[in-house]
Design a protein around this motif. Sequence first.
Motif, short mmCIF file in Angstrom:
data_model
loop_
_atom_site.label_atom_id
_atom_site.label_comp_id
_atom_site.label_asym_id
_atom_site.label_seq_id
_atom_site.Cartn_x
_atom_site.Cartn_y
_atom_site.Cartn_z
N VAL A 309 27.13 41.19 38.61
CA VAL A 309 27.12 41.21 40.07
C VAL A 309 27.09 39.78 40.62
O VAL A 309 27.85 39.43 41.54
N THR A 310 26.23 38.95 40.04
CA THR A 310 26.14 37.55 40.48
C THR A 310 27.50 36.85 40.37
O THR A 310 27.93 36.14 41.29
N GLN A 311 28.18 37.09 39.26
CA GLN A 311 29.48 36.46 39.04
C GLN A 311 30.53 36.99 40.01
O GLN A 311 31.35 36.24 40.54
N LYS A 312 30.48 38.29 40.27
CA LYS A 312 31.45 38.89 41.21
C LYS A 312 31.24 38.36 42.62
O LYS A 312 32.20 38.17 43.38
N ILE A 313 30.00 38.10 43.00
CA ILE A 313 29.73 37.52 44.31
C ILE A 313 30.28 36.09 44.37
O ILE A 313 30.93 35.69 45.34
N ARG A 314 30.03 35.32 43.32
CA ARG A 314 30.51 33.94 43.28
C ARG A 314 32.03 33.87 43.30
O ARG A 314 32.62 32.98 43.92
N ASN A 315 32.67 34.83 42.63
CA ASN A 315 34.14 34.84 42.57
C ASN A 315 34.79 35.53 43.77
O ASN A 315 36.00 35.68 43.81
N ARG A 316 33.93 35.97 44.71
CA ARG A 316 34.42 36.68 45.90
C ARG A 316 35.07 38.02 45.57
O ARG A 316 35.84 38.56 46.37
N GLU A 317 34.77 38.56 44.38
CA GLU A 317 35.22 39.92 44.08
C GLU A 317 34.41 40.93 44.87
O GLU A 317 34.91 42.00 45.23
N TYR A 318 33.13 40.61 45.06
CA TYR A 318 32.27 41.40 45.94
C TYR A 318 32.19 40.64 47.26
O TYR A 318 31.55 39.60 47.35
N GLU A 319 32.85 41.18 48.29
CA GLU A 319 32.89 40.49 49.57
C GLU A 319 32.16 41.26 50.67
O GLU A 319 32.51 41.19 51.83
N GLY A 320 31.15 41.99 50.25
CA GLY A 320 30.33 42.71 51.22
C GLY A 320 29.19 41.85 51.70
O GLY A 320 29.36 40.66 51.96
N ASP A 321 28.01 42.43 51.83
CA ASP A 321 26.83 41.68 52.24
C ASP A 321 25.62 42.32 51.58
O ASP A 321 25.73 43.29 50.83
N THR A 322 24.46 41.77 51.85
CA THR A 322 23.24 42.26 51.20
C THR A 322 22.56 43.39 51.98
O THR A 322 21.49 43.85 51.58
N SER A 367 29.04 44.85 47.25
CA SER A 367 30.50 44.93 47.20
C SER A 367 31.10 45.48 48.48
O SER A 367 32.33 45.51 48.63
N TYR A 368 30.28 45.94 49.42
CA TYR A 368 30.78 46.53 50.65
C TYR A 368 29.84 46.20 51.80
O TYR A 368 28.70 45.76 51.59
N HIS A 369 30.30 46.39 53.01
CA HIS A 369 29.49 46.10 54.19
C HIS A 369 28.66 47.31 54.57
O HIS A 369 29.12 48.44 54.56
N GLY A 370 27.40 47.06 54.92
CA GLY A 370 26.51 48.14 55.32
C GLY A 370 25.79 48.74 54.13
O GLY A 370 26.07 48.41 52.97
N GLY A 371 24.84 49.63 54.41
CA GLY A 371 24.02 50.18 53.34
C GLY A 371 24.63 51.36 52.61
O GLY A 371 24.36 51.57 51.43
N THR A 372 25.47 52.15 53.28
CA THR A 372 25.98 53.39 52.71
C THR A 372 27.43 53.26 52.28
O THR A 372 28.27 52.82 53.05
N TRP A 373 27.71 53.67 51.06
CA TRP A 373 29.06 53.71 50.50
C TRP A 373 29.58 55.13 50.64
O TRP A 373 28.91 56.09 50.26
N PHE A 374 30.78 55.27 51.19
CA PHE A 374 31.37 56.59 51.35
C PHE A 374 32.45 56.79 50.29
O PHE A 374 33.42 56.04 50.24
N GLU A 375 32.25 57.79 49.46
CA GLU A 375 33.14 58.03 48.32
C GLU A 375 34.43 58.72 48.74
O GLU A 375 34.44 59.53 49.66
N ASN A 376 35.48 58.42 48.03
CA ASN A 376 36.73 59.17 48.20
C ASN A 376 36.69 60.46 47.40
O ASN A 376 37.24 61.48 47.82
N THR A 377 36.02 60.41 46.26
CA THR A 377 35.85 61.59 45.41
C THR A 377 34.44 61.61 44.84
O THR A 377 33.85 60.54 44.61
N PRO A 378 33.86 62.79 44.61
CA PRO A 378 32.53 62.87 44.01
C PRO A 378 32.48 62.15 42.67
O PRO A 378 33.40 62.26 41.86
#
Length: 399
Positions: A309-322, A367-378
Motif C-alpha cells: 500500500v505504501t508503495q502504491k501511494i508513492r507511485n500514485r497507483e492509489y490516488e484516493g485519500d485517507t 485507493s479511492y475517495h471517501g470511506g465507502t467503496w461501491f462494488e460492481n460485483t459481489p
Amino acid sequence: MANKKFIISGTGCALADFLYTNVSFHSPAFEKYRSQKPGDGGLSPGKLVFTEELEQFAKVPYSQILNELTKGSRAASFNIGGPSLVSLIHAAQMLEQDDDFEVKFIGISGKDETSDKIRQLLKETPVDFSEYLAESKKPTPFTHVLSDPEFDNGHGERTFINNIGAAWDLTPEFLPGSFLASDMVCLGGTAITPHLHDNLHVLLEKAKSKGAFTLVNTVFDFRNEKQNPEKPWPVGDSEWSFPNIDILIMDKEEALKISGKPTVSKATDFFTAKTSAFVITQGAEPVFFYSDGKVFDRESGSLKVSNVVTQKIRNREYEGDTTGCGDNFVGGVIASVAKQMQQNPQKKISLKEAVVSGICSGGFACSYHGGTWFENTPGEKKREIENLIGAYYKQRRHK
C-alpha cells in the motif's frame, strides 16, 4: 452456532460525508481558523470539530468559513460516512459471499434529501439497513471532510467538521431488543451520538449478559474535550465499560485522551491493565495490539502497515485519500473476528490475524475517495483485500 446465521449488529455514528480534496492545512485560511488550545472550537489536522463550536471560535457564519477553506469549490464527492456505518459496510462486503453472516446497522436520520441520498447508496451495499429509520425532525448528520494529501510527508490527513443533527435522537431506548442479543455488538464513533456514548456502560453490560461479543471503536470526542480538556475522555462510565469490551479500537490521539497518558507506551500500559484486548492505530506508523488471552489468543506487539500500500501511494497507483481508512480498518477486524468465531467457535480468536485484516482493509481505502467503496460485483472488494493480505504475510516472512 454453525446451524444459524451469525448476526453482527452495529450502531453509532452514521452520516453523509462531503469530501473536499486538496485543502492545504498550511494555507492562510486554515491557519486563520486553526485551534489555539484543546477544545477551543478551532480546526486541527486529523481531528473533529462541530460546526456550532467552530462558528463560536471564528465569530463568523460557518458558510463563510467553509467558503474560505475550500476557495468556494464544491464538494468533490458525496459518500456514506461514520465510524459505525462505514465499518459495517466493509465487514458486510468481506462476508457477503458467505450465507452464514448477516450485518445490520441500527440508527436514525432526518427526513431530508441527505437521508434519501444515503439510503440510495446503501442499496448498493450488502448491509441490512431496515432499522436505519428516518424519524428525526433534526437534519441528517453530516461531516465536511477536508483532505490534504500532501500533509505528513505525503501520507495525507483529514480534518472533520461535523453537524450532529439527528444523532441527538439516537438513544438507548431507540435500539430494538434484538440488537443486544446479536452474536456481535459493534458500537462505533459514539462520541458523535451523545446519548449512546454516555450510556455505553449500560449497553455493554446488557450485551455481555446476553452472550454477545462486544467491539467498541472510538472517534475524536470534541464534546468531552471541550467540557473537560484536562481530564481523560470517558467511555460511558469507563470503569464499568472497560471490563465489558471484548476489543477496543482507537487511534493514537484517542488512546492518549481516553487513558489520560502522555505517551503511547504509558497508554498501552493503561489499557493492558483495564481491558481484555485493544488496538491502537497510528496512521502510517505501526499498529499496537494486546490481548490478555480471555477471548483472543494471548498476544501483544506491533505490526507495520502494508509495504504494498505504501508503495502504491508513492507511485500514485492509489490516488484516493485517507478518509475512512480507520473505519475500514475496524471493518476488517469485525469481518476477521466474525469469521474466526463462526468457523471455530470453541477456539480462541487470533488478534494478530484480525489486525492484519484491518491493516490491509484500511490500506485499500487509500485507493479511492471517501470511506465507502461501491462494488460492481459481489466479492470484488474482498478479492482486493485478500491480495493485500497475501502480500502482507510475504512482507512479514521477508522482513
